[in-house]
Design an enzyme around this catalytic site. Structure first.
Site, PDB file in Angstrom:
ATOM      1  N   ASP A  53      10.093  58.595  -1.276  1.00 12.74           N
ATOM      2  CA  ASP A  53      10.188  59.101   0.084  1.00 12.74           C
ATOM      3  C   ASP A  53      11.351  58.323   0.679  1.00 12.74           C
ATOM      4  O   ASP A  53      11.227  57.124   0.955  1.00 12.74           O
ATOM      5  CB  ASP A  53       8.902  58.824   0.870  1.00 12.74           C
ATOM      6  CG  ASP A  53       8.980  59.393   2.279  1.00 12.74           C
ATOM      7  OD1 ASP A  53      10.095  59.417   2.843  1.00 12.74           O
ATOM      8  OD2 ASP A  53       7.959  59.816   2.822  1.00 12.74           O
ATOM      9  N   HIS A  54      12.508  58.980   0.829  1.00 13.18           N
ATOM     10  CA  HIS A  54      13.703  58.192   1.136  1.00 13.18           C
ATOM     11  C   HIS A  54      13.604  57.495   2.497  1.00 13.18           C
ATOM     12  O   HIS A  54      14.334  56.543   2.758  1.00 13.18           O
ATOM     13  CB  HIS A  54      14.982  59.024   1.009  1.00 13.18           C
ATOM     14  CG  HIS A  54      15.152  60.042   2.086  1.00 13.18           C
ATOM     15  ND1 HIS A  54      14.635  61.305   1.980  1.00 13.18           N
ATOM     16  CD2 HIS A  54      15.768  59.982   3.278  1.00 13.18           C
ATOM     17  CE1 HIS A  54      14.929  61.974   3.076  1.00 13.18           C
ATOM     18  NE2 HIS A  54      15.620  61.206   3.879  1.00 13.18           N
TER      19      HIS A  54
ATOM     20  N   HIS B 226       7.190  61.838   5.526  1.00  9.55           N
ATOM     21  CA  HIS B 226       8.010  60.869   6.265  1.00  9.55           C
ATOM     22  C   HIS B 226       7.298  60.284   7.496  1.00  9.55           C
ATOM     23  O   HIS B 226       7.243  59.075   7.679  1.00  9.55           O
ATOM     24  CB  HIS B 226       9.324  61.506   6.719  1.00  9.55           C
ATOM     25  CG  HIS B 226      10.121  62.124   5.620  1.00  9.55           C
ATOM     26  ND1 HIS B 226      10.286  61.526   4.395  1.00  9.55           N
ATOM     27  CD2 HIS B 226      10.801  63.286   5.550  1.00  9.55           C
ATOM     28  CE1 HIS B 226      11.038  62.291   3.622  1.00  9.55           C
ATOM     29  NE2 HIS B 226      11.365  63.374   4.302  1.00  9.55           N
TER      30      HIS B 226
END
Ligand code: NAD
Length: 482
Positions: free
Chosen positions: A175-176, A238
């Site tokens: 999950d960047h 996110h």
């Protein structure tokens, strides 16, 4: 002030889907920047693998073009040195061609990582083939991208599929958002300072807001987005991760499982959300710019491009302090921030004319990563005691000076963590499943209620009803601004 770069040991990294959009825009430029920073040694190997017929030289040209387009100002004197560690293997994830050739390129005895930069429908066939060709050993690591499932059942099935071939300690679910500097700073701020933690609870915090706003629409991603919507695309992963980091208890140590155990407890403590606490929206056309329904090619689409939710956490720390989440496309500004809004002082010695003032701790993820704390001071000048709120601003670019430009971006940090074997910033399987277990009934709730998204204007803050979600509690969203 940015820490010294410690080179990693030589490794093999295979980017399956190495000709795709994600590889071009994010993965390859990130690797290049780490190479230029001296973190990737000259004897590491980066191998692109995809269906296109190409040789090493052809792929190096492809990578060079991707760097021209996406690597920004980053660079080192000898780009040829970076390209010399790049190779390519043509393979079909669904067939047998190419896999033996790939196995032949890898060097035994070093970290071997496989980045699955392809759609999730290919994860299983790739895992099978890695094993069939002797590439799924105990030192293998795999990296998988979002979306990790579209509901609890599909996420469970994906986890079960991958578990047939790999232990949890070998699976890196990206999950960047977790790779962003400020997101990690959230942990440093909370657990590295004495100042905030004693106040970090429902006794002192009135509410928390998390906003992730974009100005772009779903151009080019319409087909995917029509099936996903903002809840699946942004909130389940996110925003949920941000919520976990802001609300979790202090882990006993900064260790992958200790951190992830605490995040999981937050997700499990989330109350179900009723349809009354959800507002969904869809952006309208704006002059020549098509609206959401045109973008997704469905004139009757009921998918949301905007969502706002009121969330409650049932535990000792947070009972009574709501968390408001909102995210959407085609909004007023591109900004991501978390605002921790503290309660009013119990009594104002300055009288009613001094007005109402609150401390707000704002953690900005983008743009201008940084933190500011709104404090109340006396308005300068003669006359009565008038109060004014001013920010104590700590924009990292200012505080860290020229070194701030060397802060690695999210993909750089995360890929290097894979090579180093550090899973702290990756989602564990049970975390992903718990997030879906909370998400599914919310989606089912609006589907059962037959509530369609509310249209909103481009450049707005979303539908009016989202403002009302807070107004009815006597609260206000922070302005969406850069
Ligand atoms: P893409 O369609 O641009 O690229 C897919 C890649 O997979 C190409 O290299 C293609 O050749 C390869 N491929 C497809 N089928 C194959 C097969 N049978 N055998 C071998 N190779 C095959 O997709 P993308 O945008 O790069 O996204 C990849 C994954 O990352 C997707 O799961 C996507 O949801 C996810 N993701 C992408 C982004 C992004 O910014 N593009 C962001 C987050 C997550």
């Amino acid at each position: 002030m940015v820490s010294r770069v410690i080179p990693v040991d030589p490794f093999d990294l295979v980017v399956i889907g190495g000709t795709g959009d994600l590889a071009r825009r994010k993965i390859l430029p990130a690797l290049y920047r780490r190479f230029c920073a001296g973190q990737i040694p000259d004897d590491a190997q980066i191998i692109g693998a995809a269906r296109s017929e190409m040789d090493d030289a052809g792929y190096r040209d492809f990578v060079g073009a991707a760097l021209d387009e996406f690597a920004g100002a980053a660079g080192c004197d000898d780009r040829a040195r970076f390209l010399s560690i790049i190779g390519y293997v043509t393979l079909d994830a669904r067939g047998d061609g190419g896999w033996a050739a790939l196995a032949g390129r890898l060097e035994p005895g070093r970290v071997q990582a496989f980045y699955f930069s392809v759609g999730p429908s290919l994860f299983m066939t790739i895992a099978e083939r890695l094993q069939a060709h002797g590439m799924a050993g105990p030192d293998t690591r795999i990296v998988v991208e979002k979306p990790f499932g579209r509901d609890l059942a599909s996420a469970r099935a994906l986890n079960a599929d991958l578990a047939k071939y790999f232990d949890e300690g070998q699976i890196y679910r990206i999950d960047h958002y977790l790779g962003k500097e400020t997101v990690q700073n959230l942990m440093a701020i909370r657990f590295g300072n004495m100042l905030f933690e004693p106040l970090w609870n429902s006794q002192y915090v009135d509410h928390i807001q998390i906003t992730v706003a974009e100005t772009v629409g779903v151009e080019g991603r319409g087909e995917y987005y029509e099936r996903a919507g903002a809840m699946r695309d942004m909130v389940q992963n996110h925003l949920m991760q941000l919520l976990c980091l802001i609300a979790m208890e202090p882990p006993s140590k900064f260790d992958p499982d200790a951190v992830r155990d605490e995040k999981l407890k937050v997700i499990r403590a989330l109350d179900p959300v009723t349809p009354d606490d959800v507002v969904r929206g869809q952006y309208l056309a704006d002059g020549d710019r098509p609206g959401f329904r045109e973008h997704v090619g469905n004139a009757e689409s009921t998918t949301e491009s905007f969502i706002a939710l009121k969330v409650r956490i049932s535990n000792w720390r947070w009972a009574g302090t709501p968390i408001y989440l909102r995210t959407g496309k085609r909004l007023r500004a591109r900004t991501s921030e978390i605002d921790v809004v503290f309660k009013d002082t119990p009594h104002s010695i300055f009288g009613p004319e001094a007005g109402r003032h609150r401390n707000i701790l704002t953690i900005r993820l983008q743009p201008n990563e940084g933190i500011d704390l709104g404090v109340t001071i006396k308005e300068p000048g003669p006359g009565g005691m008038r109060l004014v709120d001013v920010p104590l601003d700590m924009t990292f670019a200012q505080a860290l000076g020229p070194d701030a430009k060397d802060v690695p971006d999210a993909y750089e940090r995360l890929i290097m963590d894979v090579i180093r074997g550090n899973q702290t910033l990756f989602m564990r399987g049970d975390e992903v499943e718990a997030a879906w277990a909370w998400t599914d009934p919310i989606i089912a709730g609006w589907e059962e209620a037959g509530k369609d998204p509310i249209p909103y204007d481009t450049g707005s803050a979303g539908p009016e009803e989202a403002l009302a979600l807070m107004h009815r509690d006597g609260r206000r969203w922070r302005e969406i601004r850069v």
